[in-house]
Design an enzyme around this catalytic site. Structure first.
Site, short mmCIF file in Angstrom:
data_model
loop_
_atom_site.label_atom_id
_atom_site.label_comp_id
_atom_site.label_asym_id
_atom_site.label_seq_id
_atom_site.Cartn_x
_atom_site.Cartn_y
_atom_site.Cartn_z
N GLU A 1 -32.13 -40.51 58.90
CA GLU A 1 -30.71 -40.81 59.14
C GLU A 1 -30.02 -40.61 57.80
O GLU A 1 -30.21 -41.42 56.88
CB GLU A 1 -30.51 -42.24 59.64
N GLU B 1 -19.75 -36.20 50.89
CA GLU B 1 -19.77 -37.59 51.32
C GLU B 1 -19.44 -38.46 50.10
O GLU B 1 -20.27 -38.63 49.21
CB GLU B 1 -21.14 -37.97 51.88
N CYS C 1 -22.42 -44.39 56.64
CA CYS C 1 -22.72 -42.99 56.96
C CYS C 1 -21.85 -42.49 58.11
O CYS C 1 -21.65 -41.29 58.25
CB CYS C 1 -24.20 -42.82 57.27
N LYS D 1 -39.52 -51.00 52.91
CA LYS D 1 -39.00 -51.06 51.55
C LYS D 1 -37.48 -51.19 51.58
O LYS D 1 -36.78 -50.25 51.97
CB LYS D 1 -39.37 -49.81 50.75
P1 NAP Z 1 -31.08 -42.97 48.21
O1 NAP Z 1 -31.55 -42.66 46.85
O2 NAP Z 1 -31.26 -41.96 49.27
O3 NAP Z 1 -31.77 -44.37 48.62
C1 NAP Z 1 -32.08 -44.80 49.93
C2 NAP Z 1 -33.43 -45.48 49.95
O4 NAP Z 1 -34.45 -44.53 49.59
C3 NAP Z 1 -33.58 -46.62 48.93
O5 NAP Z 1 -34.42 -47.61 49.47
C4 NAP Z 1 -34.23 -45.92 47.77
O6 NAP Z 1 -34.92 -46.76 46.89
C5 NAP Z 1 -35.19 -45.00 48.49
N1 NAP Z 1 -35.63 -43.85 47.69
C6 NAP Z 1 -35.01 -43.27 46.63
N2 NAP Z 1 -35.74 -42.25 46.16
C7 NAP Z 1 -36.86 -42.17 46.92
C8 NAP Z 1 -37.99 -41.31 46.93
N3 NAP Z 1 -38.12 -40.31 46.06
N4 NAP Z 1 -38.95 -41.52 47.87
C9 NAP Z 1 -38.82 -42.50 48.78
N5 NAP Z 1 -37.77 -43.35 48.80
C10 NAP Z 1 -36.79 -43.18 47.89
O7 NAP Z 1 -29.54 -43.34 48.19
P2 NAP Z 1 -28.74 -44.01 46.95
O8 NAP Z 1 -29.17 -43.41 45.65
O9 NAP Z 1 -28.85 -45.45 47.13
O10 NAP Z 1 -27.26 -43.57 47.31
C11 NAP Z 1 -26.81 -42.29 46.91
C12 NAP Z 1 -25.91 -41.67 47.98
O11 NAP Z 1 -26.62 -41.53 49.21
C13 NAP Z 1 -24.70 -42.49 48.37
O12 NAP Z 1 -23.64 -42.35 47.48
C14 NAP Z 1 -24.42 -41.94 49.75
O13 NAP Z 1 -23.69 -40.75 49.66
C15 NAP Z 1 -25.77 -41.67 50.31
N6 NAP Z 1 -26.27 -42.77 51.18
C16 NAP Z 1 -26.24 -42.60 52.52
C17 NAP Z 1 -26.68 -43.64 53.33
C18 NAP Z 1 -26.66 -43.52 54.81
O14 NAP Z 1 -26.58 -44.54 55.51
N7 NAP Z 1 -26.80 -42.34 55.38
C19 NAP Z 1 -27.12 -44.83 52.79
C20 NAP Z 1 -27.15 -44.97 51.40
C21 NAP Z 1 -26.73 -43.92 50.62
P3 NAP Z 1 -34.17 -47.38 45.59
O15 NAP Z 1 -33.35 -48.47 46.11
O16 NAP Z 1 -35.23 -47.82 44.70
O17 NAP Z 1 -33.35 -46.25 45.01
#
Ligand code: NAP
Ligand code: MG
Length: 450
Positions: free
Chosen positions: A228, A354, A262, A153
């Site tokens: 991760e 972060e 990250c 996904k």
């Molecule tokens: P996120 O919500 O953790 O999204 C990452 C992935 O997980 C996306 O594909 C997302 O889908 C999916 N996801 C979201 N809710 C889920 C659930 N309940 N069950 C399974 N999968 C789910 O991150 P974000 O909202 O995009 O970003 C928020 C913050 O996370 C950022 O500001 C940053 O601090 C952190 N982040 C960290 C990393 C890293 O590399 N460690 C990467 C991205 C973000 P959708 O696209 O549909 O939401």
């Protein structure tokens, strides 16, 4: 259907991929499950050949994939080419795994004992928007090499390259149903990977908040999980280093990908006797960073991925005292300038949380013990850098910093042939490196009585 926006212009893209429903997700998972026995039984040399063919087709489409990422994610064209090349390189590296996935023969009384690394079945990979291509490949390349089928996904904001890569897999001759990309919502498709009993492992990259929910959900079926998550990594600069070189490289360690990384070294710790010189030189480096249209070959930093991400970063700045900033284009798109904050209080959100944007906090320290204590004063532990001319100190500090990926006198990015992952709340398990295929297998022990 979801509407995609070009982060550089704020305008809608033509592409609007369908967003999968729960039923769609279940149908693809069922297909991946049905395909698994045939893929598992492909002869090792043939699976290796197919992965090399896949790598070659990705290489032929490298420029197309890179341009797609510039449009969809606002990545600089230089970065985007590296990212597409990283997919090719991961596939080539793990194409060597099928013939080398051997177990052991262990001496026992009364018979022969051997171990096997058996594939798990269907592996679910959940990818964030910050590095859509590499993070997808870090999951699917070793998973496929070990004989699993994959459901993947992409993030809702950035699905285009993953969709294209799945088409290229078919073009390269991978059988239908082996690598399946399912664009859709995290709360629908991602959540289904967690609850569906035929998905045997979930690889998740993203926020720590969602990662915890996934780990809790996987517990219900004792489902394998790799996480991760976020980071708040420290760049530790000792006064005995080449301060000019450390200051010149520091912006790239945090502002690359507009800080949406990250591994971003978003805290800089500088030994007090070198602090003023370092900050002065950092200002020059930040002001000359080329924040330009990401399609421009000279661009070193582009926009943030979305209006929402820009607002979330801006909220941190509203509460902080900014020392200086670089530049950013005026006009449309989700731009912020690279921004430096001088911190004296470790309880400030900009020091602790972060930010995931182009913001770095700088703080002075007096000695090695204080540097290590400050670096470790976080629930994260993903990466970090140490600048010093003293090799003994470099090794001492590297051993004491609680993080999975450290670099000395450099800010090395992730290498596909070395292990990658986090301490503490930055993650669970390791990706990449020579052992990654084992993370997609069960070790089986068989005793044969003589
Ligand atoms: P996120 O919500 O953790 O999204 C990452 C992935 O997980 C996306 O594909 C997302 O889908 C999916 N996801 C979201 N809710 C889920 C659930 N309940 N069950 C399974 N999968 C789910 O991150 P974000 O909202 O995009 O970003 C928020 C913050 O996370 C950022 O500001 C940053 O601090 C952190 N982040 C960290 C990393 C890293 O590399 N460690 C990467 C991205 C973000 P959708 O696209 O549909 O939401
Ligand atoms: Mg989210």
């Amino acid at each position: 259907m979801s509407t995609l926006i070009n982060p550089t212009t704020g305008l809608e893209l033509d592409a609007s991929p369908d967003s999968a429903s729960l039923e769609d997700a279940d149908a693809v998972i069922a297909r991946a499950h049905d395909t698994f026995p045939a893929w598992r039984d492909v002869a090792p040399g043939e699976r290796a050949r197919l992965l090399r063919a896949f790598a070659a087709v990705v290489d032929e489409h490298l420029e197309e994939l890179a341009q797609l990422e510039v449009l969809n994610a606002g990545h600089t064209i230089g970065n985007a080419r590296w990212e597409a090349g990283n997919v090719r390189d991961c596939l080539n590296y793990y194409s060597a795994a099928p013939e080398r996935l051997f177990g052991r023969q262990i001496p026992v009384a009364g018979g022969t004992d051997v171990t096997f690394h058996e594939p798990l079945g269907v592996v679910g990979i959940i990818v964030p928007w910050n590095f859509p291509m590499p993070i997808a490949a870090w999951g699917f390349a070793p998973a496929l090499a070990a004989g699993n089928t994959v459901v993947l996904k992409p993030a809702e904001l950035t699905p285009l390259t993953a969709i294209r890569i799945a088409e290229l897999a078919l073009e390269a001759g991978l059988p239908e149903g082996v690598l399946n990309v399912i664009p859709g919502k995290g709360s629908v498709v991602g959540e289904r990977f967690v609850t569906h009993p035929l998905v045997r492992k979930v690889c998740f990259t993203g926020s720590t908040t969602v990662g915890k929910q996934i780990m809790a959900g996987c517990a219900d079926q004792v489902k394998r999980v790799t996480l991760e998550l976020g980071g708040k990594s420290a760049n530790i600069v000792f006064a005995d280093t080449d301060v000019a070189a450390a200051a010149a490289s520091a912006p790239y360690a945090v502002f690359d990908n507009a800080g949406q990384d990250c591994c971003a070294r978003s805290r800089i710790l500088v030994q007090r006797s070198a602090y003023d010189e370092f900050v002065g030189r950092l200002e020059t480096a930040v002001k000359t960073l080329r924040v330009l249209d990401p399609a421009d070959e000279r661009s070193e930093m582009g926009p943030l991925v979305s209006a929402g991400q820009r607002d979330s970063v801006q909220a941190y700045l509203d509460g902080a005292t900014v020392a200086f900033t670089g530049s950013a284009p005026d006009g449309p798109g989700w731009w912020l300038p690279p921004t430096v904050v001088e911190s004296t209080d470790t309880s400030e959100p900009v020091w602790r949380e972060e930010v995931f944007g182009p913001v770095v906090a700088v703080m002075a320290f007096d000695d090695e013990d204080e540097a290590v204590a400050l670096a470790n004063d976080t629930e994260y532990g993903l990466s970090g850098s140490i600048f010093t001319a003293d090799v003994g100190r470099a090794l001492r500090v590297a051993r004491r910093v609680e993080a999975g990926n450290l670099s000395v006198n450099s800010h090395s990015s992730v290498r596909y042939w070395t292990p990658f992952g986090g301490y503490k709340q930055s993650g669970l398990g390791r990706e990449l490196g020579p052992d990654a295929p084992h993370a997609f297998t069960e070790e089986k022990n068989v005793f044969i009585a003589h």
